[in-house]
Design a protein around this motif. Structure first.
Motif, PDB file in Angstrom:
ATOM      1  N   VAL A 142       0.877  -1.313  -0.045  1.00  0.00           N
ATOM      2  CA  VAL A 142      -0.009  -0.090   0.083  1.00  0.00           C
ATOM      3  C   VAL A 142       0.793   1.318  -0.048  1.00  0.00           C
ATOM      4  CG1 VAL A 142      -1.880   1.178   1.170  1.00  0.00           C
ATOM      5  CG2 VAL A 142      -1.767  -1.294   1.361  1.00  0.00           C
ATOM      6  N   MET A 143       0.581   1.973  -0.879  1.00  0.00           N
ATOM      7  CA  MET A 143       1.567   3.262  -1.191  1.00  0.00           C
ATOM      8  C   MET A 143       1.381   4.419  -0.051  1.00  0.00           C
ATOM      9  SD  MET A 143       3.341   2.870  -3.476  1.00  0.00           S
ATOM     10  CE  MET A 143       3.275   1.106  -3.915  1.00  0.00           C
ATOM     11  N   ASP A 144       0.371   4.609   0.533  1.00  0.00           N
ATOM     12  CA  ASP A 144       0.199   5.381   1.447  1.00  0.00           C
ATOM     13  C   ASP A 144       1.090   5.005   2.817  1.00  0.00           C
ATOM     14  OD1 ASP A 144      -1.989   3.843   2.278  1.00  0.00           O
ATOM     15  OD2 ASP A 144      -2.687   5.593   3.333  1.00  0.00           O
ATOM     16  N   GLU A 145       0.918   3.629   2.837  1.00  0.00           N
ATOM     17  CA  GLU A 145       1.667   3.184   3.964  1.00  0.00           C
ATOM     18  C   GLU A 145       3.202   3.209   3.950  1.00  0.00           C
ATOM     19  OE1 GLU A 145      -1.383   0.080   6.029  1.00  0.00           O
ATOM     20  OE2 GLU A 145       0.432  -0.754   4.906  1.00  0.00           O
ATOM     21  N   ALA A 146       3.761   2.979   2.641  1.00  0.00           N
ATOM     22  CA  ALA A 146       4.964   3.150   2.286  1.00  0.00           C
ATOM     23  C   ALA A 146       5.694   4.597   2.544  1.00  0.00           C
ATOM     24  CB  ALA A 146       5.271   2.823   0.757  1.00  0.00           C
ATOM     25  N   GLU A 147       4.658   5.583   2.206  1.00  0.00           N
ATOM     26  CA  GLU A 147       5.278   6.899   2.410  1.00  0.00           C
ATOM     27  C   GLU A 147       5.405   7.104   4.053  1.00  0.00           C
ATOM     28  OE1 GLU A 147       5.763   9.334   0.486  1.00  0.00           O
ATOM     29  OE2 GLU A 147       4.893   8.922  -1.527  1.00  0.00           O
ATOM     30  N   LYS A 148       4.599   6.361   4.902  1.00  0.00           N
ATOM     31  CA  LYS A 148       4.750   6.603   6.179  1.00  0.00           C
ATOM     32  C   LYS A 148       6.144   6.149   6.759  1.00  0.00           C
ATOM     33  CE  LYS A 148      -0.199   7.156   7.189  1.00  0.00           C
ATOM     34  NZ  LYS A 148      -1.134   6.483   6.542  1.00  0.00           N
ATOM     35  N   CYS A 149       6.576   5.242   6.300  1.00  0.00           N
ATOM     36  CA  CYS A 149       7.853   4.468   6.725  1.00  0.00           C
ATOM     37  C   CYS A 149       9.087   5.577   6.713  1.00  0.00           C
ATOM     38  CB  CYS A 149       8.255   3.192   5.815  1.00  0.00           C
ATOM     39  SG  CYS A 149       6.961   1.861   5.855  1.00  0.00           S
ATOM     40  N   ASP A 150       9.972   5.179   7.750  1.00  0.00           N
ATOM     41  CA  ASP A 150      11.212   5.828   7.801  1.00  0.00           C
ATOM     42  C   ASP A 150      12.185   5.439   6.604  1.00  0.00           C
ATOM     43  OD1 ASP A 150      10.561   7.463  10.463  1.00  0.00           O
ATOM     44  OD2 ASP A 150      11.023   5.374  11.204  1.00  0.00           O
ATOM     45  N   ARG A 151      12.231   4.162   6.363  1.00  0.00           N
ATOM     46  CA  ARG A 151      13.094   4.043   5.367  1.00  0.00           C
ATOM     47  C   ARG A 151      12.367   2.678   4.593  1.00  0.00           C
ATOM     48  NH1 ARG A 151      18.586   1.992   5.624  1.00  0.00           N
ATOM     49  NH2 ARG A 151      17.915   1.077   7.747  1.00  0.00           N
ATOM     50  N   LEU A 152      12.492   2.539   3.225  1.00  0.00           N
ATOM     51  CA  LEU A 152      11.837   1.483   2.738  1.00  0.00           C
ATOM     52  C   LEU A 152      13.119   0.543   2.040  1.00  0.00           C
ATOM     53  CD1 LEU A 152       9.285   3.536   0.605  1.00  0.00           C
ATOM     54  CD2 LEU A 152       8.934   1.774   2.223  1.00  0.00           C
ATOM     55  N   GLY A 153      12.609  -0.464   1.773  1.00  0.00           N
ATOM     56  CA  GLY A 153      13.529  -1.664   1.079  1.00  0.00           C
ATOM     57  C   GLY A 153      12.655  -2.074  -0.164  1.00  0.00           C
ATOM     58  N   MET A 154      13.070  -1.972  -1.419  1.00  0.00           N
ATOM     59  CA  MET A 154      12.242  -2.385  -2.322  1.00  0.00           C
ATOM     60  C   MET A 154      12.806  -3.551  -3.097  1.00  0.00           C
ATOM     61  SD  MET A 154      11.909   1.326  -4.721  1.00  0.00           S
ATOM     62  CE  MET A 154      10.556   2.499  -4.002  1.00  0.00           C
ATOM     63  N   LEU A 155      11.984  -4.728  -3.029  1.00  0.00           N
ATOM     64  CA  LEU A 155      12.268  -6.081  -3.310  1.00  0.00           C
ATOM     65  C   LEU A 155      11.584  -6.344  -4.660  1.00  0.00           C
ATOM     66  CD1 LEU A 155      12.002  -8.634  -0.251  1.00  0.00           C
ATOM     67  CD2 LEU A 155      13.987  -8.174  -1.883  1.00  0.00           C
ATOM     68  N   ARG A 156      12.249  -6.811  -5.643  1.00  0.00           N
ATOM     69  CA  ARG A 156      11.882  -7.413  -6.680  1.00  0.00           C
ATOM     70  C   ARG A 156      12.459  -8.663  -7.147  1.00  0.00           C
ATOM     71  NH1 ARG A 156      13.598  -5.697 -12.604  1.00  0.00           N
ATOM     72  NH2 ARG A 156      15.432  -6.862 -11.580  1.00  0.00           N
ATOM     73  N   ASP A 157      11.701  -9.930  -7.412  1.00  0.00           N
ATOM     74  CA  ASP A 157      12.287 -11.169  -7.583  1.00  0.00           C
ATOM     75  C   ASP A 157      13.587 -11.516  -6.912  1.00  0.00           C
ATOM     76  OD1 ASP A 157      10.512 -11.274  -9.940  1.00  0.00           O
ATOM     77  OD2 ASP A 157      11.834 -10.477 -11.253  1.00  0.00           O
ATOM     78  N   GLY A 158      13.420 -11.170  -5.544  1.00  0.00           N
ATOM     79  CA  GLY A 158      14.339 -11.703  -4.713  1.00  0.00           C
ATOM     80  C   GLY A 158      15.491 -10.726  -4.546  1.00  0.00           C
ATOM     81  N   VAL A 159      15.488  -9.607  -4.967  1.00  0.00           N
ATOM     82  CA  VAL A 159      16.599  -8.642  -5.185  1.00  0.00           C
ATOM     83  C   VAL A 159      16.380  -7.293  -4.339  1.00  0.00           C
ATOM     84  CG1 VAL A 159      18.274  -7.310  -6.634  1.00  0.00           C
ATOM     85  CG2 VAL A 159      17.565  -9.553  -7.254  1.00  0.00           C
ATOM     86  N   LEU A 160      17.116  -6.845  -3.567  1.00  0.00           N
ATOM     87  CA  LEU A 160      16.901  -5.651  -2.895  1.00  0.00           C
ATOM     88  C   LEU A 160      17.278  -4.574  -3.735  1.00  0.00           C
ATOM     89  CD1 LEU A 160      15.987  -4.611  -0.243  1.00  0.00           C
ATOM     90  CD2 LEU A 160      17.984  -4.740   0.628  1.00  0.00           C
ATOM     91  N   ILE A 161      16.444  -4.038  -4.826  1.00  0.00           N
ATOM     92  CA  ILE A 161      16.712  -3.039  -5.548  1.00  0.00           C
ATOM     93  C   ILE A 161      17.062  -1.758  -5.034  1.00  0.00           C
ATOM     94  CG2 ILE A 161      15.723  -4.406  -7.478  1.00  0.00           C
ATOM     95  CD1 ILE A 161      13.308  -2.654  -7.689  1.00  0.00           C
ATOM     96  N   ALA A 162      16.635  -1.356  -4.189  1.00  0.00           N
ATOM     97  CA  ALA A 162      16.830   0.152  -3.536  1.00  0.00           C
ATOM     98  C   ALA A 162      16.498   0.140  -2.056  1.00  0.00           C
ATOM     99  CB  ALA A 162      15.982   1.122  -4.211  1.00  0.00           C
TER     100      ALA A 162
END
Ligand SMILES: Nc1ncnc2c1ncn2[C@@H]1O[C@H](COP(=O)(O)OP(=O)(O)OP(=O)(O)O)[C@@H](O)[C@H]1O
Length: 243
Positions: A195-215
């Motif tokens: 959920v995007m509005d939840e993601a915005e509330k996090c202090d930091r985010l880790g973006m996962l795609r196909d098992g890779v931490l892309i950012a």
């Protein structure tokens, strides 16, 4: 960032189920008192990663440390609150009996248990439903009770796998306010979400795609680095699929 305050260290973690590699060489540190969001489409590996944090899965290679102790560690269980993606509740018991059961498992009793039960029921807005059996609960009510159970023993780290699925926006907002309050008290919160509005509330985010931490970064940093207007756009720019 200082490693002194780091309460979670994920070091070169990979995970395979048979021939399928679902996590690929993930390294990440999470600091005390931050809300860290794991964001990624279905099947990206979020649940597999959080299960390793709790010690429910063991990496094929690499290591996970909580409070500088290698997981899995039974003695750390009292310091961790975990809410799984599917609810693990006793259907024939009432909400109150479920709370009492899990509270006792965590060593709570007497006035302290009573007081904590009242506090967590208030957070998830279930105070008026304690006498109902779980089999009569809606999906959202079960999610809320699972969250209450994860909070019950005042854990230092809360690991929540899609905690607000099936919860209406008003209550979701108040649950996020509770997360902010817990964070101010020093609790570290790790949450998976789509959920995007939840993601915005996090202090930091880790973006996962196909098992890779892309950012990894604050929502602001991730947007600035990709000149994106939204987290979703940033995710796509980093090479993610649609969330
Ligand atoms: N016990 C298992 N045995 C075999 N494959 C598994 C197992 N657990 C997970 N997988 C596979 O690992 C991949 C990642 O699954 P995971 O549940 O971690 O993703 P996710 O990002 O949490 O997805 P969702 O948002 O849908 O919950 C999927 O392809 C899934 O089928």
């Amino acid at each position: 960032m200082s490693t002194e305050e780091s309460v979670v260290q994920i070091e070169n973690v990979s995970m395979a189920f048979g021939k399928q590699v679902v996590l690929k060489d993930i390294s990440l540190q999470i600091q005390k008192g931050e809300i860290f969001g794991l964001l990624g489409p279905s099947g990206a590996g979020k649940t597999t990663l959080v299960k390793q944090l709790v010690g429910l899965e063991i990496p094929s290679s690499g290591e996970v440390f909580l409070f500088h102790e290698k997981m899995p560690s039974l003695k750390l269980m009292k310091r961790i609150g975990y809410m799984a993606q599917s609810d693990a509740l006793y259907g024939e018991l009432t909400a109150k009996e479920n709370l009492q059961f899990f509270g006792t498992l965590y060593g709570l009793k007497g006035n302290r248990l009573q007081h904590r039960m009242e506090e967590v029921l208030k957070i998830v807005d279930l105070t008026d439903h304690t006498k109902k059996t779980i089999s009569s609960f809606s999906g959202g009510m079960k999610r809320r009770l699972s969250l209450a159970i994860a909070l019950l023993h005042s854990p230092e780290i809360l690991i929540l796998d899609e905690p607000t699925v099936g919860i209406d926006p008003v209550l979701r907002k108040s649950i996020w306010q509770a997360f902010q309050m817990l964070r101010e008290q020093g609790t570290t919160i790790i949450v998976t979400t789509h959920v995007m509005d939840e993601a915005e509330k996090c202090d930091r985010l880790g973006m996962l795609r196909d098992g890779v931490l892309i950012a990894v970064g604050t929502p602001e940093q991730l947007k600035i680095q990709t000149s994106a207007k939204s987290i979703e756009e940033a995710f796509l720019t980093y090479g993610g699929a649609h969330l």
